[in-house]
Design an enzyme around this catalytic site. Structure first.
Site, PDB file in Angstrom:
ATOM      1  N   ARG A  81     -62.466  -5.554  27.731  1.00  0.00           N
ATOM      2  CA  ARG A  81     -61.175  -5.930  27.119  1.00  0.00           C
ATOM      3  C   ARG A  81     -60.132  -4.825  27.162  1.00  0.00           C
ATOM      4  NH1 ARG A  81     -64.830  -8.685  24.072  1.00  0.00           N
ATOM      5  NH2 ARG A  81     -64.675 -10.921  24.496  1.00  0.00           N
ATOM      6  N   LYS A  95     -47.684  -2.369  37.317  1.00  0.00           N
ATOM      7  CA  LYS A  95     -48.157  -3.647  37.871  1.00  0.00           C
ATOM      8  C   LYS A  95     -49.543  -3.434  38.471  1.00  0.00           C
ATOM      9  CE  LYS A  95     -43.898  -5.958  39.288  1.00  0.00           C
ATOM     10  NZ  LYS A  95     -43.174  -6.471  40.475  1.00  0.00           N
ATOM     11  N   GLU A 109     -39.991   3.581  51.262  1.00  0.00           N
ATOM     12  CA  GLU A 109     -39.736   3.282  49.842  1.00  0.00           C
ATOM     13  C   GLU A 109     -38.986   4.444  49.178  1.00  0.00           C
ATOM     14  OE1 GLU A 109     -40.545   0.303  48.531  1.00  0.00           O
ATOM     15  OE2 GLU A 109     -42.267  -0.480  49.647  1.00  0.00           O
ATOM     16  N   LYS A 129     -37.619   4.940  39.846  1.00  0.00           N
ATOM     17  CA  LYS A 129     -38.402   3.752  39.481  1.00  0.00           C
ATOM     18  C   LYS A 129     -38.652   3.730  37.981  1.00  0.00           C
ATOM     19  CE  LYS A 129     -42.098   0.608  40.574  1.00  0.00           C
ATOM     20  NZ  LYS A 129     -43.212   0.205  41.404  1.00  0.00           N
ATOM     21  N   GLU A 169     -39.840  -7.257  34.576  1.00  0.00           N
ATOM     22  CA  GLU A 169     -39.025  -7.929  35.578  1.00  0.00           C
ATOM     23  C   GLU A 169     -38.392  -9.194  35.033  1.00  0.00           C
ATOM     24  OE1 GLU A 169     -41.038  -7.784  39.327  1.00  0.00           O
ATOM     25  OE2 GLU A 169     -39.431  -8.817  40.368  1.00  0.00           O
ATOM     26  N   ARG A 186     -34.976  -4.882  37.694  1.00  0.00           N
ATOM     27  CA  ARG A 186     -36.192  -4.481  38.397  1.00  0.00           C
ATOM     28  C   ARG A 186     -36.224  -5.094  39.793  1.00  0.00           C
ATOM     29  NH1 ARG A 186     -42.219  -3.103  36.028  1.00  0.00           N
ATOM     30  NH2 ARG A 186     -43.115  -2.709  38.057  1.00  0.00           N
ATOM     31  N   ASN A 229     -36.656  -4.542  45.055  1.00  0.00           N
ATOM     32  CA  ASN A 229     -37.044  -5.367  46.203  1.00  0.00           C
ATOM     33  C   ASN A 229     -36.049  -5.293  47.350  1.00  0.00           C
ATOM     34  OD1 ASN A 229     -39.386  -6.295  44.947  1.00  0.00           O
ATOM     35  ND2 ASN A 229     -38.224  -7.830  43.819  1.00  0.00           N
ATOM     36  N   HIS A 244     -37.086  -6.283  50.798  1.00  0.00           N
ATOM     37  CA  HIS A 244     -38.385  -6.944  50.682  1.00  0.00           C
ATOM     38  C   HIS A 244     -38.360  -8.428  51.012  1.00  0.00           C
ATOM     39  CE1 HIS A 244     -39.601  -3.133  49.039  1.00  0.00           C
ATOM     40  NE2 HIS A 244     -40.826  -3.542  48.760  1.00  0.00           N
ATOM     41  N   HIS A 302     -40.993  -9.143  53.619  1.00  0.00           N
ATOM     42  CA  HIS A 302     -42.125 -10.055  53.404  1.00  0.00           C
ATOM     43  C   HIS A 302     -42.203 -11.119  54.483  1.00  0.00           C
ATOM     44  CE1 HIS A 302     -42.635  -8.936  48.900  1.00  0.00           C
ATOM     45  NE2 HIS A 302     -43.416  -8.224  49.682  1.00  0.00           N
ATOM     46  N   HIS A 317     -46.620  -2.502  55.251  1.00  0.00           N
ATOM     47  CA  HIS A 317     -45.618  -2.953  54.281  1.00  0.00           C
ATOM     48  C   HIS A 317     -44.337  -2.109  54.356  1.00  0.00           C
ATOM     49  CE1 HIS A 317     -43.825  -4.357  50.563  1.00  0.00           C
ATOM     50  NE2 HIS A 317     -43.752  -3.100  50.163  1.00  0.00           N
TER      51      HIS A 317
HETATM   52  N1  LIG Z   1     -48.431  -2.094  41.782  1.00  0.00           N
HETATM   53  C1  LIG Z   1     -47.294  -1.996  42.432  1.00  0.00           C
HETATM   54  O1  LIG Z   1     -46.218  -1.910  41.836  1.00  0.00           O
HETATM   55  C2  LIG Z   1     -47.312  -1.960  43.930  1.00  0.00           C
HETATM   56  C3  LIG Z   1     -46.157  -1.588  44.627  1.00  0.00           C
HETATM   57  C4  LIG Z   1     -46.225  -1.497  46.011  1.00  0.00           C
HETATM   58  C5  LIG Z   1     -47.408  -1.783  46.672  1.00  0.00           C
HETATM   59  N2  LIG Z   1     -48.520  -2.147  45.968  1.00  0.00           N
HETATM   60  C6  LIG Z   1     -49.786  -2.424  46.639  1.00  0.00           C
HETATM   61  O2  LIG Z   1     -50.221  -1.227  47.260  1.00  0.00           O
HETATM   62  C7  LIG Z   1     -51.083  -1.573  48.337  1.00  0.00           C
HETATM   63  C8  LIG Z   1     -50.761  -0.707  49.530  1.00  0.00           C
HETATM   64  O3  LIG Z   1     -50.962   0.634  49.180  1.00  0.00           O
HETATM   65  P1  LIG Z   1     -51.054   1.770  50.278  1.00  0.00           P
HETATM   66  O4  LIG Z   1     -49.973   1.621  51.250  1.00  0.00           O
HETATM   67  O5  LIG Z   1     -51.210   3.043  49.544  1.00  0.00           O
HETATM   68  O6  LIG Z   1     -52.377   1.363  51.092  1.00  0.00           O
HETATM   69  P2  LIG Z   1     -53.934   1.737  50.949  1.00  0.00           P
HETATM   70  O7  LIG Z   1     -54.314   1.958  49.553  1.00  0.00           O
HETATM   71  O8  LIG Z   1     -54.652   0.694  51.712  1.00  0.00           O
HETATM   72  O9  LIG Z   1     -54.008   3.114  51.747  1.00  0.00           O
HETATM   73  C9  LIG Z   1     -53.714   3.133  53.132  1.00  0.00           C
HETATM   74  C10 LIG Z   1     -54.817   3.772  53.936  1.00  0.00           C
HETATM   75  O10 LIG Z   1     -54.765   5.184  53.783  1.00  0.00           O
HETATM   76  C11 LIG Z   1     -56.043   5.692  53.402  1.00  0.00           C
HETATM   77  N3  LIG Z   1     -55.753   6.880  52.575  1.00  0.00           N
HETATM   78  C12 LIG Z   1     -55.277   6.894  51.327  1.00  0.00           C
HETATM   79  N4  LIG Z   1     -55.005   8.136  50.951  1.00  0.00           N
HETATM   80  C13 LIG Z   1     -55.347   8.950  51.966  1.00  0.00           C
HETATM   81  C14 LIG Z   1     -55.279  10.348  52.172  1.00  0.00           C
HETATM   82  N5  LIG Z   1     -54.749  11.171  51.271  1.00  0.00           N
HETATM   83  N6  LIG Z   1     -55.740  10.850  53.350  1.00  0.00           N
HETATM   84  C15 LIG Z   1     -56.226  10.007  54.310  1.00  0.00           C
HETATM   85  N7  LIG Z   1     -56.287   8.672  54.175  1.00  0.00           N
HETATM   86  C16 LIG Z   1     -55.847   8.144  53.025  1.00  0.00           C
HETATM   87  C17 LIG Z   1     -56.704   4.560  52.700  1.00  0.00           C
HETATM   88  O11 LIG Z   1     -58.104   4.706  52.735  1.00  0.00           O
HETATM   89  C18 LIG Z   1     -56.221   3.364  53.504  1.00  0.00           C
HETATM   90  O12 LIG Z   1     -57.002   3.216  54.645  1.00  0.00           O
HETATM   91  C19 LIG Z   1     -50.903  -3.054  48.587  1.00  0.00           C
HETATM   92  O13 LIG Z   1     -52.055  -3.733  48.157  1.00  0.00           O
HETATM   93  C20 LIG Z   1     -49.704  -3.421  47.736  1.00  0.00           C
HETATM   94  O14 LIG Z   1     -49.771  -4.742  47.255  1.00  0.00           O
HETATM   95  C21 LIG Z   1     -48.478  -2.234  44.618  1.00  0.00           C
HETATM   96 ZN   LIG Z   2     -42.550  -2.267  48.678  1.00  0.00          ZN
END
Ligand SMILES: NC(=O)c1ccc[n+]([C@@H]2O[C@H](COP(=O)([O-])OP(=O)(O)OC[C@H]3O[C@@H](n4cnc5c(N)ncnc54)[C@H](O)[C@@H]3O)[C@@H](O)[C@H]2O)c1
Ligand SMILES: [Zn+2]
Length: 375
Positions: free
Chosen positions: A124, A146, A188, A230, A240, A245, A249, A252, A256, A270
């Protein structure tokens, strides 16, 4: 070692700090000890990041008298599937956490979103700490609370708003991040300047290359400014509920659509989609008579200069595809941000002058996409 920079995220009762600087992984135990309800953490990481930094992070906790277990998930978006989430919950329970245990997310946005969601529902609700290791996670996903996982209906459709107790953004871990991932995160960063901070965008134009090349001071500044931007927006609109907020985007709606067309796969990351999308959002603003053409050109030039893909036909490597304007508009309509079929765009009156519009003339949009597809 110099003191890390700190950005405070101001949320009534749930405010927290983001510490930014090189070497923070090794100081995680000392920096978080005072925040833990009990000296027990379970680190969640992925199979790429855990071998690189898992031991060091665990050692840093143990050196501060904190017990640390480590659980890993496969690297990549598939770890945000329901089945993976269920496996993670059981693996976490194997480490016998109690209500005073803290989860620590060590990884990119995937690990952060997954671990945050796990923390919000396990027993929980457990406290959690983010140690983001991608640029995208350091400037975007670890800020704002988020959390979420994916379903066959789409990404991030199951999740919570759940704030961490602390975020530790170690700028040195970006040295091992693949260049493409680093660049995707940089899109970003530039976004924050384009939204409402022309001075920061001008700084990016001068220093973006240094950020990408690994200059520690430039990295710290870029991450700090991004988190400040941010955090300011999130503090004013945590859930949001207003258009504020939604400014995050920028790029985006277009992005998307490009991602949907490429199947959210490795052909287009992305951040790459967002970069192309931001350029398109500025182009659309120009066509609607809202934005000087010179500003749109600056956006395109900077993003192209650092190495982000700007032309649709360059996307996909060996898997080049035939882009189609009508299909792209179809993807936009399916986006969860479209309300009652009305497309929402973040447009701009210029660099730093972003605003939300639901009144975009679709013939102008269609013509823009036809040209973008042909370019
Ligand atoms: N919560 C939010 O507000 C929010 C905002 C934007 C994106 N997201 C989410 O974030 C995700 C994408 O995140 P991401 O782009 O970080 O991708 P990811 O977490 O998949 O990381 C990308 C790749 O890099 C590797 N990696 C990570 N750190 C490393 C390092 N220091 N050295 C070597 N390799 C490394 C990972 O293993 C992976 O293969 C998506 O699922 C998206 O929906 C969430
Ligand atoms: Zn984004």
């Amino acid at each position: 070692m110099s003191e890390p920079r700190t950005v405070h995220v101001d949320l009534a009762g749930r405010g927290y700090d983001i510490a930014i600087g090189p070497g923070l992984i090794d100081r995680a135990g000392a920096l978080s000890a005072g925040l833990l309800a009990a000296p027990r953490v379970t680190i969640v990481s992925d199979e790429t990041v855990a071998p690189l930094y898992g031991k060091r992070l665990a050692a840093s906790f143990r050196n501060a008298g904190i017990k640390a277990a480590l659980v890993t998930v496969p690297a990549g978006e598939s770890s945000k599937e329901f089945a993976s989430f269920a496996r993670l919950m059981n693996d976490l329970l194997d480490s016998r956490p109690d209500r005073k245990s803290t989860l620590v997310a060590l990884g990119g946005g995937v690990v952060g979103d997954l671990t945050g969601f796990a923390a919000s529902v396990l027993l929980r609700g457990l406290d959690f700490i983010q140690v983001p290791t991608t640029l995208l996670a350091q400037v975007d996903s670890s800020v704002g609370g988020k959390t979420g996982i994916n379903t066959r209906h789409g990404k991030n459709l199951v999740g919570t708003f759940y704030q961490p107790r602390l975020v530790l953004a170690d700028t040195a871990v970006l040295d091992t991040l693949p260049r493409r991932e680093l660049l995707a995160g940089y899109a970003e960063v530039a976004k924050y300047g384009l939204i409402d901070d022309p001075g920061f965008f001008a700084w990016c134009e001068k220093n973006g290359a240094a950020v990408l090349a690994g200059d520690a001071a430039a990295r710290t500044h870029a991450i700090e400014q991004s988190c400040l931007a941010k955090a300011r927006i999130v503090a004013a609109d945590e859930r949001e509920t207003t258009d504020l907020r939604a400014l995050l985007n920028l790029g985006h709606t277009f992005g998307h659509a490009l991602e949907a067309e490429t199947g959210f796969g490795p052909d287009l990351l992305h951040g790459e989609a967002v970069a192309a999308g931001m350029a398109m959002a500025f182009d659309l603003s120009v066509r609607l008579g809202l934005c000087p053409a010179a500003d749109a050109q600056r956006v395109r030039t900077h993003l192209a200069d650092v190495g982000l893909p700007m032309r649709l036909r360059s996307i996909g490597g060996d898997n080049r595809r035939v882009w189609d304007a009508v299909r792209l508009i179809g993807h936009m309509r399916g986006d969860k941000k479209a309300e009652d079929g009305k497309l929402a765009f973040v447009l701009a009156r210029g660099i730093g002058g972003a605003f939300v519009s639901r009144e975009v003339d679709e013939t102008v949009l269609h013509d823009l996409l036809v040209d973008a597809v042909a370019a």
